[in-house]
Design a protein around this motif. Structure first.
Motif, PDB file in Angstrom:
ATOM      1  N   ASN A   1      87.341   6.774  97.272  1.00 40.08           N
ATOM      2  CA  ASN A   1      86.133   6.911  96.624  1.00 40.08           C
ATOM      3  C   ASN A   1      84.882   7.406  97.960  1.00 40.08           C
TER       4      ASN A   1
ATOM      5  N   HIS B   1      85.616   6.164  81.136  1.00 39.79           N
ATOM      6  CA  HIS B   1      86.710   7.074  81.859  1.00 39.79           C
ATOM      7  C   HIS B   1      86.322   7.406  83.289  1.00 39.79           C
TER       8      HIS B   1
ATOM      9  N   GLU C   1      88.429   5.145  87.332  1.00 40.25           N
ATOM     10  CA  GLU C   1      89.107   5.835  88.354  1.00 40.25           C
ATOM     11  C   GLU C   1      89.341   4.658  89.649  1.00 40.25           C
TER      12      GLU C   1
END
Length: 185
Positions: free
Chosen positions: A141, A32, A36
């Motif tokens: 990011n 998980h 992203e």
């Protein structure tokens, strides 16, 4: 073809088939967290069998000089904390490659990514005799942007809707480093 690169915080080494169990644990644990910024995978991706097959495929590509994939290991404990690859290796007239990496969620933000990127780019200059190394990163990011900039990469532009990630097209920054950038430092 086996490679080992040692730093202060971590070391990189060529992944072997026997690393499949540890890789399956790493990708499963970060399923998980990494999703992203990376495409989601089918459940089978997180199995030992699939990771073993991925390692076999990468070793074939390594033997052809096209891709080099390394585990990132903590220097003190030898725990597998991530992976990094130099891929899309192009020979003359380009002499270039891309770098991509993922760090375990519990090890992110402590300088391991930066050191791993520095080690793999050094490998690119010294062993592969590259002229240019590139990386793509999502503008969202921030951690990865910091890694690239600390490692000496320069933002060169924005590539619009470059990658299809989790149901939508995402922009990515293009970062690059040239061999003479390193010599100037």
């Amino acid at each position: 073809m086996y490679h080992l690169m040692e730093g202060k915080k971590c070391y990189l080494r060529t992944l072997r088939e026997e690393d499949a169990i540890r890789m399956a644990f790493l990708v499963g644990r970060n399923r998980h967290y990494w999703s992203e910024f990376e495409p989601r995978h089918e459940d089978a991706y997180y199995t030992v069998e699939t990771q073993r097959e991925r390692i076999r495929e990468i070793l074939i590509e390594t033997s052809k000089g096209r891709e080099f994939n390394f585990g990132i290991f903590d220097a003190k404990t030898s725990e597998l904390i991530g992976n990094i690859s130099m891929y899309g290796v192009k020979r003359h007239p380009f002499l270039s490659a891309f770098v991509g990496y993922s760090i375990d969620k519990d090890w992110a933000g402590f300088g391991y990514g930066t050191e791993a990127v520095r080690l793999v780019t050094s490998f690119g200059w010294k062993k592969l005799r590259l002229h240019r190394i590139e990386a793509y990163v999502s503008p969202r990011n921030i951690g990865s942007i910091k890694v690239l900039e600390k490692a000496g990469f320069t933002r060169e532009g924005l590539l619009r809707e470059l990658l299809f990630i989790n149901g939508k097209w995402e922009d990515h920054y293009m970062y690059g480093m040239l061999e003479h950038d390193v010599k100037r430092r």
